[in-house]
Design a protein around this motif. Structure first.
Motif, PDB file in Angstrom:
ATOM      1  N   LYS A 292      12.926  18.273  -1.218  1.00  0.00           N
ATOM      2  CA  LYS A 292      12.800  18.229  -2.594  1.00  0.00           C
ATOM      3  C   LYS A 292      13.705  17.250  -3.292  1.00  0.00           C
ATOM      4  N   LEU A 293      13.643  15.990  -2.774  1.00  0.00           N
ATOM      5  CA  LEU A 293      14.256  14.725  -3.154  1.00  0.00           C
ATOM      6  C   LEU A 293      13.310  13.762  -3.937  1.00  0.00           C
ATOM      7  N   SER A 294      12.985  14.334  -5.269  1.00  0.00           N
ATOM      8  CA  SER A 294      11.874  13.736  -5.970  1.00  0.00           C
ATOM      9  C   SER A 294      12.056  12.219  -6.417  1.00  0.00           C
ATOM     10  N   ARG A 295      13.313  12.012  -6.494  1.00  0.00           N
ATOM     11  CA  ARG A 295      13.654  10.660  -6.819  1.00  0.00           C
ATOM     12  C   ARG A 295      13.409   9.660  -5.317  1.00  0.00           C
TER      13      ARG A 295
ATOM     14  N   ALA B 193       9.849   5.632  -2.778  1.00  0.00           N
ATOM     15  CA  ALA B 193       8.836   5.434  -1.704  1.00  0.00           C
ATOM     16  C   ALA B 193       7.635   4.872  -1.996  1.00  0.00           C
ATOM     17  N   TYR B 194       7.026   6.062  -2.847  1.00  0.00           N
ATOM     18  CA  TYR B 194       5.484   5.790  -3.179  1.00  0.00           C
ATOM     19  C   TYR B 194       5.638   4.599  -4.149  1.00  0.00           C
ATOM     20  N   GLN B 195       6.508   4.303  -5.110  1.00  0.00           N
ATOM     21  CA  GLN B 195       6.469   3.128  -5.832  1.00  0.00           C
ATOM     22  C   GLN B 195       6.517   1.831  -5.148  1.00  0.00           C
ATOM     23  N   GLN B 196       7.295   2.022  -4.081  1.00  0.00           N
ATOM     24  CA  GLN B 196       7.441   0.904  -3.176  1.00  0.00           C
ATOM     25  C   GLN B 196       6.241   0.432  -2.357  1.00  0.00           C
ATOM     26  N   ALA B 197       5.368   1.553  -2.077  1.00  0.00           N
ATOM     27  CA  ALA B 197       4.024   1.581  -1.364  1.00  0.00           C
ATOM     28  C   ALA B 197       3.013   0.841  -2.452  1.00  0.00           C
TER      29      ALA B 197
END
Length: 264
Positions: free
Chosen positions: A120-123, A128-132
């Motif tokens: 539940k660490l949405s940030r 991680a997704y934005q880095q991807a």
């Protein structure tokens, strides 16, 4: 020592490790995680040893090491050993960098994002997704691109960001291949179109309190893939989301029936 013999031996050994790691992925996704836990640490150790030694096979070893650590992260996440999972996921990304393999880098970031999501660490998941997304290019497989955007949609929805979630979901549908099983990343990512409909769409809709739309996504998923019948882990996921749809629609008796089915 016969010239070249050592190199041939390490090449053969790395091939054996590669087949073993692939078999571990097959066992894990078929619901036999307990069979993987004893042997996977050996593959992690041996491939890491080869990857850390400058040689002609260093990059190839790093690719296998990344795949092994990726699976180690999945296993530790399932056990809720989040510290070990984080370390394994980071190692998976580092070895992918060493291998100069963007596909494995994206795969590692997806598994790290998934770990953060479960915590539940949405940030952290969003980071991680934005880095991807920042390293996606034409060399990254369609499946990895589609799965990245599906996960991004889910995390945006978790953060109640409707506009960005819908935008990411659109990109997920745009990039996701019709036959993910033919994608080069499928053996270690194992993300069928189930992941598109359930993670990118149904789960996002549930976070946004849109149970009718979530149910439509689940129905569409079942018309395209039989993953829930093939892979026990996937079936449990699907039952959970179906139960959540009923809960949001205040159909508690139907939800209870599904949860009992999941428990059995």
């Amino acid at each position: 020592v016969i010239p070249g013999k050592r190199g041939l031996w390490t090449d053969d050994l790395l091939e054996v490790y590669g087949r073993g790691i692939h078999a571990c992925h097959e066992l894990y996704f078929s619901g036999s995680a307990h069979m993987v836990e004893d042997i996977l640490p050996l593959y992690c150790l041996q491939t890491a040893t080869l990857a850390q030694q400058p040689s002609a096979i260093q990059k190839a070893a790093a690719r296998q090491a990344s795949k092994a650590q990726h699976l180690a992260c999945e296993l530790a996440t399932d056990r809720e050993d989040f510290g070990a999972a984080q370390q394994a996921g980071q190692r998976a990304f580092q070895y992918a960098q060493l291998a100069e393999d963007k596909n494995l880098q994206v795969a590692a970031l997806i598994v790290l994002a998934n770990l953060a999501f479960h915590r539940k660490l949405s940030r952290s998941a969003l980071d991680a997704y934005q880095q991807a997304v920042s390293i996606l290019d034409e060399g990254v497989t369609p499946l990895l691109q589609g799965r990245t955007y599906a996960g991004l949609a889910e995390v945006y929805a978790m953060r109640r960001d409707l506009q960005d979630s819908m935008r990411a979901m659109g990109k997920a549908y745009e990039h996701y291949p019709m036959k993910p099983e033919n994608d080069p990343a499928y053996p270690y990512l194992r993300a069928s179109r189930y992941s598109l409909y359930v993670f990118g769409d149904a789960q996002s809709r549930l976070f946004l309190e849109q149970p009718v739309e979530a149910d439509k996504a689940l129905i569409a998923m079942q018309s395209e893939t039989n993953d829930p019948q093939i892979e026990p882990i996937t079936k449990l996921d699907m039952l959970y989301y179906q139960a959540e749809v009923y809960i949001q629609q205040q159909e508690l008796e139907a939800s209870a029936v599904i949860l009992v089915d999941a428990a059995l």
